[in-house]
Scaffold this motif. Sequence first.
Motif, PDB file in Angstrom:
ATOM      1  N   CYS A   1     -32.339  -4.885 -37.900  1.00  0.00           N
ATOM      2  CA  CYS A   1     -33.328  -5.947 -38.104  1.00  0.00           C
ATOM      3  C   CYS A   1     -32.705  -7.297 -37.741  1.00  0.00           C
ATOM      4  N   ALA A   2     -33.452  -8.127 -37.032  1.00  0.00           N
ATOM      5  CA  ALA A   2     -32.958  -9.440 -36.612  1.00  0.00           C
ATOM      6  C   ALA A   2     -32.646 -10.348 -37.800  1.00  0.00           C
ATOM      7  N   ASP A   3     -33.313 -10.162 -38.902  1.00  0.00           N
ATOM      8  CA  ASP A   3     -33.075 -11.001 -40.085  1.00  0.00           C
ATOM      9  C   ASP A   3     -31.678 -10.802 -40.666  1.00  0.00           C
ATOM     10  N   ILE A   4     -31.076  -9.662 -40.432  1.00  0.00           N
ATOM     11  CA  ILE A   4     -29.742  -9.386 -40.968  1.00  0.00           C
ATOM     12  C   ILE A   4     -28.737 -10.384 -40.394  1.00  0.00           C
ATOM     13  N   ALA A   5     -28.771 -10.601 -39.103  1.00  0.00           N
ATOM     14  CA  ALA A   5     -27.821 -11.516 -38.464  1.00  0.00           C
ATOM     15  C   ALA A   5     -27.968 -12.932 -39.006  1.00  0.00           C
ATOM     16  N   ARG A   6     -29.201 -13.365 -39.212  1.00  0.00           N
ATOM     17  CA  ARG A   6     -29.425 -14.706 -39.759  1.00  0.00           C
ATOM     18  C   ARG A   6     -28.899 -14.812 -41.186  1.00  0.00           C
ATOM     19  N   THR A   7     -29.116 -13.790 -41.977  1.00  0.00           N
ATOM     20  CA  THR A   7     -28.657 -13.797 -43.363  1.00  0.00           C
ATOM     21  C   THR A   7     -27.139 -13.736 -43.436  1.00  0.00           C
ATOM     22  N   MET A   8     -26.518 -12.996 -42.543  1.00  0.00           N
ATOM     23  CA  MET A   8     -25.065 -12.814 -42.564  1.00  0.00           C
ATOM     24  C   MET A   8     -24.300 -14.081 -42.187  1.00  0.00           C
ATOM     25  N   LYS A   9     -24.974 -15.077 -41.632  1.00  0.00           N
ATOM     26  CA  LYS A   9     -24.313 -16.332 -41.270  1.00  0.00           C
ATOM     27  C   LYS A   9     -23.889 -17.121 -42.499  1.00  0.00           C
ATOM     28  N   THR A  10     -24.507 -16.837 -43.628  1.00  0.00           N
ATOM     29  CA  THR A  10     -24.194 -17.535 -44.870  1.00  0.00           C
ATOM     30  C   THR A  10     -22.850 -17.068 -45.403  1.00  0.00           C
ATOM     31  N   ARG A  11     -22.057 -17.993 -45.883  1.00  0.00           N
ATOM     32  CA  ARG A  11     -20.730 -17.683 -46.414  1.00  0.00           C
ATOM     33  C   ARG A  11     -20.825 -16.814 -47.676  1.00  0.00           C
ATOM     34  N   GLY A  12     -19.953 -15.840 -47.780  1.00  0.00           N
ATOM     35  CA  GLY A  12     -19.893 -15.009 -48.977  1.00  0.00           C
ATOM     36  C   GLY A  12     -20.879 -13.856 -49.001  1.00  0.00           C
ATOM     37  N   VAL A  13     -21.561 -13.619 -47.901  1.00  0.00           N
ATOM     38  CA  VAL A  13     -22.540 -12.539 -47.824  1.00  0.00           C
ATOM     39  C   VAL A  13     -21.851 -11.298 -47.261  1.00  0.00           C
ATOM     40  N   SER A  14     -22.173 -10.148 -47.823  1.00  0.00           N
ATOM     41  CA  SER A  14     -21.627  -8.895 -47.305  1.00  0.00           C
ATOM     42  C   SER A  14     -22.765  -7.899 -47.116  1.00  0.00           C
ATOM     43  N   SER A  15     -22.489  -6.844 -46.385  1.00  0.00           N
ATOM     44  CA  SER A  15     -23.523  -5.838 -46.148  1.00  0.00           C
ATOM     45  C   SER A  15     -22.891  -4.470 -45.969  1.00  0.00           C
ATOM     46  N   GLU A  16     -23.721  -3.457 -46.049  1.00  0.00           N
ATOM     47  CA  GLU A  16     -23.301  -2.089 -45.768  1.00  0.00           C
ATOM     48  C   GLU A  16     -24.492  -1.326 -45.222  1.00  0.00           C
ATOM     49  N   GLU A  17     -24.207  -0.374 -44.337  1.00  0.00           N
ATOM     50  CA  GLU A  17     -25.250   0.491 -43.802  1.00  0.00           C
ATOM     51  C   GLU A  17     -25.148   1.852 -44.452  1.00  0.00           C
ATOM     52  N   LEU A  18     -26.297   2.473 -44.654  1.00  0.00           N
ATOM     53  CA  LEU A  18     -26.310   3.817 -45.198  1.00  0.00           C
ATOM     54  C   LEU A  18     -27.565   4.536 -44.780  1.00  0.00           C
TER      55      LEU A  18
ATOM     56  N   ALA B   1     -35.192  -3.682 -58.755  1.00  0.00           N
ATOM     57  CA  ALA B   1     -34.178  -4.733 -58.666  1.00  0.00           C
ATOM     58  C   ALA B   1     -33.693  -4.940 -57.230  1.00  0.00           C
ATOM     59  N   LEU B   2     -34.246  -4.192 -56.281  1.00  0.00           N
ATOM     60  CA  LEU B   2     -33.907  -4.349 -54.872  1.00  0.00           C
ATOM     61  C   LEU B   2     -35.019  -5.115 -54.173  1.00  0.00           C
ATOM     62  N   SER B   3     -34.653  -5.920 -53.206  1.00  0.00           N
ATOM     63  CA  SER B   3     -35.636  -6.669 -52.424  1.00  0.00           C
ATOM     64  C   SER B   3     -35.839  -5.950 -51.093  1.00  0.00           C
ATOM     65  N   PHE B   4     -36.837  -5.060 -51.047  1.00  0.00           N
ATOM     66  CA  PHE B   4     -37.134  -4.323 -49.828  1.00  0.00           C
ATOM     67  C   PHE B   4     -37.904  -5.224 -48.880  1.00  0.00           C
ATOM     68  N   LYS B   5     -37.341  -5.454 -47.700  1.00  0.00           N
ATOM     69  CA  LYS B   5     -37.961  -6.297 -46.694  1.00  0.00           C
ATOM     70  C   LYS B   5     -38.978  -5.483 -45.902  1.00  0.00           C
ATOM     71  N   PRO B   6     -39.959  -6.148 -45.273  1.00  0.00           N
ATOM     72  CA  PRO B   6     -41.012  -5.430 -44.552  1.00  0.00           C
ATOM     73  C   PRO B   6     -40.494  -4.440 -43.510  1.00  0.00           C
ATOM     74  N   CYS B   7     -39.381  -4.768 -42.848  1.00  0.00           N
ATOM     75  CA  CYS B   7     -38.838  -3.851 -41.830  1.00  0.00           C
ATOM     76  C   CYS B   7     -38.445  -2.515 -42.448  1.00  0.00           C
ATOM     77  N   ALA B   8     -37.910  -2.537 -43.659  1.00  0.00           N
ATOM     78  CA  ALA B   8     -37.518  -1.299 -44.343  1.00  0.00           C
ATOM     79  C   ALA B   8     -38.726  -0.593 -44.947  1.00  0.00           C
ATOM     80  N   LEU B   9     -39.628  -1.359 -45.521  1.00  0.00           N
ATOM     81  CA  LEU B   9     -40.811  -0.753 -46.142  1.00  0.00           C
ATOM     82  C   LEU B   9     -41.661  -0.002 -45.138  1.00  0.00           C
ATOM     83  N   ALA B  10     -41.726  -0.510 -43.915  1.00  0.00           N
ATOM     84  CA  ALA B  10     -42.526   0.139 -42.890  1.00  0.00           C
ATOM     85  C   ALA B  10     -42.004   1.530 -42.538  1.00  0.00           C
ATOM     86  N   GLN B  11     -40.732   1.778 -42.832  1.00  0.00           N
ATOM     87  CA  GLN B  11     -40.135   3.055 -42.468  1.00  0.00           C
ATOM     88  C   GLN B  11     -39.913   3.981 -43.657  1.00  0.00           C
ATOM     89  N   LEU B  12     -40.084   3.499 -44.864  1.00  0.00           N
ATOM     90  CA  LEU B  12     -39.885   4.345 -46.051  1.00  0.00           C
ATOM     91  C   LEU B  12     -41.129   5.141 -46.359  1.00  0.00           C
TER      92      LEU B  12
END
Length: 93
Positions: A36-53, A82-93
């Motif tokens: 998702c393109a939003d991941i790259a924008r969010t990751m620009k913020t300091r202290g942000v981490s991510s994982e794929e699964l 307690a999770l914030s499911f974004k539209p890109c993920a919801l469309a595929q779940l």
Amino acid sequence: MRAQDGSTQETGRREGLRITVVYTGMGDPEVHAAGCADIARTMKTRGVSSEELDAADARAVSAHVYADQIDEGEDVDDLVVALSFKPCALAQL
């Protein structure tokens, strides 16, 4: 889907979904479809981490992200909210 004779059939639904969980440190972890393109924008913020699964559904994502809390007795189904499911993920779940 496995038929009674052992063969597989296409059901139109994916068995699993490749997702990215972004931990911003502020608010609930964000769940995006991988790539998702939003991941790259969010990751620009300091202290942000991510994982794929790979996950079959929202419950599986919750079980992974909140494994420690579940081990301490929390209910996996209660933690899904307690999770914030974004539209890109919801469309595929």
